[in-house]
Design a protein around this motif. Structure first.
Motif, PDB file in Angstrom:
ATOM      1  N   ARG A 140       8.950  -8.777 -26.507  1.00  0.00           N
ATOM      2  CA  ARG A 140       7.919  -8.914 -25.442  1.00  0.00           C
ATOM      3  C   ARG A 140       8.802  -8.367 -23.935  1.00  0.00           C
ATOM      4  N   VAL A 141       7.824  -8.273 -23.097  1.00  0.00           N
ATOM      5  CA  VAL A 141       8.386  -7.914 -21.738  1.00  0.00           C
ATOM      6  C   VAL A 141       8.222  -9.236 -21.010  1.00  0.00           C
ATOM      7  N   CYS A 142       8.930  -9.764 -20.023  1.00  0.00           N
ATOM      8  CA  CYS A 142       8.633 -10.999 -19.296  1.00  0.00           C
ATOM      9  C   CYS A 142       7.476 -11.009 -18.711  1.00  0.00           C
ATOM     10  N   ALA A 143       6.909 -12.165 -18.589  1.00  0.00           N
ATOM     11  CA  ALA A 143       5.605 -12.334 -18.262  1.00  0.00           C
ATOM     12  C   ALA A 143       5.538 -12.553 -16.711  1.00  0.00           C
ATOM     13  N   ALA A 144       6.661 -12.494 -16.072  1.00  0.00           N
ATOM     14  CA  ALA A 144       6.628 -12.798 -14.576  1.00  0.00           C
ATOM     15  C   ALA A 144       6.029 -11.214 -14.219  1.00  0.00           C
ATOM     16  N   ASP A 145       5.232 -11.459 -12.953  1.00  0.00           N
ATOM     17  CA  ASP A 145       4.474  -9.960 -12.522  1.00  0.00           C
ATOM     18  C   ASP A 145       5.723  -9.216 -11.750  1.00  0.00           C
ATOM     19  N   ASP A 146       6.685  -9.722 -11.303  1.00  0.00           N
ATOM     20  CA  ASP A 146       7.816  -8.924 -10.665  1.00  0.00           C
ATOM     21  C   ASP A 146       8.750  -8.577 -11.467  1.00  0.00           C
ATOM     22  N   CYS A 147       8.935  -8.890 -12.987  1.00  0.00           N
ATOM     23  CA  CYS A 147      10.172  -8.531 -13.761  1.00  0.00           C
ATOM     24  C   CYS A 147       9.708  -7.560 -14.834  1.00  0.00           C
ATOM     25  N   ASP A 148      10.246  -6.624 -15.228  1.00  0.00           N
ATOM     26  CA  ASP A 148      10.113  -5.796 -16.357  1.00  0.00           C
ATOM     27  C   ASP A 148      11.182  -5.890 -17.478  1.00  0.00           C
ATOM     28  N   ASP A 149      11.841  -7.102 -17.438  1.00  0.00           N
ATOM     29  CA  ASP A 149      12.872  -7.228 -18.306  1.00  0.00           C
ATOM     30  C   ASP A 149      12.542  -7.409 -19.715  1.00  0.00           C
ATOM     31  N   VAL A 150      13.089  -7.297 -20.884  1.00  0.00           N
ATOM     32  CA  VAL A 150      12.530  -7.545 -22.142  1.00  0.00           C
ATOM     33  C   VAL A 150      13.120  -8.849 -22.838  1.00  0.00           C
ATOM     34  N   LEU A 151      12.703  -9.310 -23.661  1.00  0.00           N
ATOM     35  CA  LEU A 151      13.112 -10.660 -24.382  1.00  0.00           C
ATOM     36  C   LEU A 151      12.774 -10.225 -25.764  1.00  0.00           C
ATOM     37  N   VAL A 152      13.224 -11.392 -26.483  1.00  0.00           N
ATOM     38  CA  VAL A 152      13.067 -11.632 -27.855  1.00  0.00           C
ATOM     39  C   VAL A 152      12.780 -13.050 -28.085  1.00  0.00           C
ATOM     40  N   ASP A 153      11.755 -13.336 -28.504  1.00  0.00           N
ATOM     41  CA  ASP A 153      11.064 -14.784 -28.621  1.00  0.00           C
ATOM     42  C   ASP A 153      11.475 -15.145 -29.905  1.00  0.00           C
ATOM     43  N   LEU A 154      12.782 -15.906 -30.085  1.00  0.00           N
ATOM     44  CA  LEU A 154      13.165 -16.344 -31.397  1.00  0.00           C
ATOM     45  C   LEU A 154      12.728 -17.851 -31.530  1.00  0.00           C
ATOM     46  N   SER A 155      11.859 -18.505 -30.477  1.00  0.00           N
ATOM     47  CA  SER A 155      11.430 -19.853 -30.833  1.00  0.00           C
ATOM     48  C   SER A 155      10.479 -20.088 -31.859  1.00  0.00           C
ATOM     49  N   ARG A 156      10.438 -21.255 -32.395  1.00  0.00           N
ATOM     50  CA  ARG A 156       9.526 -21.621 -33.712  1.00  0.00           C
ATOM     51  C   ARG A 156       7.903 -21.412 -33.406  1.00  0.00           C
ATOM     52  N   ASN A 157       7.505 -21.895 -32.008  1.00  0.00           N
ATOM     53  CA  ASN A 157       6.053 -21.816 -31.829  1.00  0.00           C
ATOM     54  C   ASN A 157       5.543 -20.662 -30.778  1.00  0.00           C
ATOM     55  N   ARG A 158       6.601 -19.535 -30.801  1.00  0.00           N
ATOM     56  CA  ARG A 158       6.249 -18.332 -30.324  1.00  0.00           C
ATOM     57  C   ARG A 158       6.031 -18.487 -28.653  1.00  0.00           C
ATOM     58  N   SER A 159       6.705 -19.351 -28.119  1.00  0.00           N
ATOM     59  CA  SER A 159       6.158 -19.619 -26.620  1.00  0.00           C
ATOM     60  C   SER A 159       6.801 -19.013 -25.479  1.00  0.00           C
ATOM     61  N   LYS A 160       8.046 -18.459 -25.939  1.00  0.00           N
ATOM     62  CA  LYS A 160       8.969 -17.697 -24.866  1.00  0.00           C
ATOM     63  C   LYS A 160       8.081 -16.598 -24.266  1.00  0.00           C
ATOM     64  N   ARG A 161       8.083 -16.940 -22.921  1.00  0.00           N
ATOM     65  CA  ARG A 161       7.274 -16.069 -22.015  1.00  0.00           C
ATOM     66  C   ARG A 161       8.272 -15.292 -21.057  1.00  0.00           C
ATOM     67  N   TYR A 162       9.403 -15.724 -20.642  1.00  0.00           N
ATOM     68  CA  TYR A 162      10.273 -15.334 -19.555  1.00  0.00           C
ATOM     69  C   TYR A 162      11.530 -14.999 -19.934  1.00  0.00           C
TER      70      TYR A 162
END
Length: 181
Positions: A140-162
């Motif tokens: 994913r790409v960070c959900a913050a409007d002013d950020c375009d960093d990428v992330l890997v959501d390794l959480s069990r419930n797929r909830s990582k947004r930032y």
């Protein structure tokens, strides 16, 4: 979803590499050979490290190719094409190895291969696991409007947004101030 240790580390390292690119040249966290050495050490790389300007240029060029995988992750066919290109260009040759305390895992390049090529192939091999597991939505790409960093959501419930840059905390604090201010 739990990936193998080497896949997990390669995904987080690939995201960290992409995120070294700042919005302006002044904010580039991979601007010098010292920055590259710090990245090499921080992420626990082993093997060849020249630490010269050519290696820095190669690593910086790799960022956009790896970012392209994140940006294309909802289009499986395009993502597969990008990953296959990374594997081909990197001359991947997967093999099982065991060192340190990691147990058996895959290295897909020789330890004497240039550092940027090893980063490229390790990221591509991790993307292979993500694609095969049907988990592209974890890139994913960070959900913050002013950020375009990428992330890997390794959480069990797929909830990582930032991203790891503190965007989640910053936005939560701003929301709190707005409610109580």
């Amino acid at each position: 979803m739990t990936f193998a240790h080497d896949t997990d580390v390669a995904l987080r390292t690939a995201a960290a590499l992409v995120n070294t690119s700042g919005p302006s040249p002044e904010e580039d966290a991979l601007a010098t050979t010292d920055d590259l050495r710090a990245f090499y050490v921080e992420w626990g790389w082993t093997g060849r490290f020249d630490g010269d300007d050519a290696e820095l240029t190669q690593a910086r060029a790799l960022r956009s190719r790896v970012r392209a995988v994140w940006l294309a992750s909802e289009d499986e066919v395009t993502t597969v094409d990008l990953v296959n290109e990374l594997l081909r260009d990197g001359r991947a040759l997967p093999q099982l190895v065991e060192h340190d305390d990691y147990g058996w895992h895959i290295h897909a390049t020789d330890g004497d291969a240039p550092f940027a090529r090893r980063m490229q192939v390790e990221a591509a091999m991790a993307f292979v696991d993500v694609i095969r597991a049907g988990e592209l939505s974890r890139l994913r790409v960070c959900a913050a409007d002013d950020c375009d960093d990428v992330l890997v959501d390794l959480s069990r419930n797929r909830s990582k947004r930032y991203c790891e840059g503190g965007c989640g905390n910053r936005l939560a604090a701003a929301a709190y101030r707005a409610r109580h201010g």
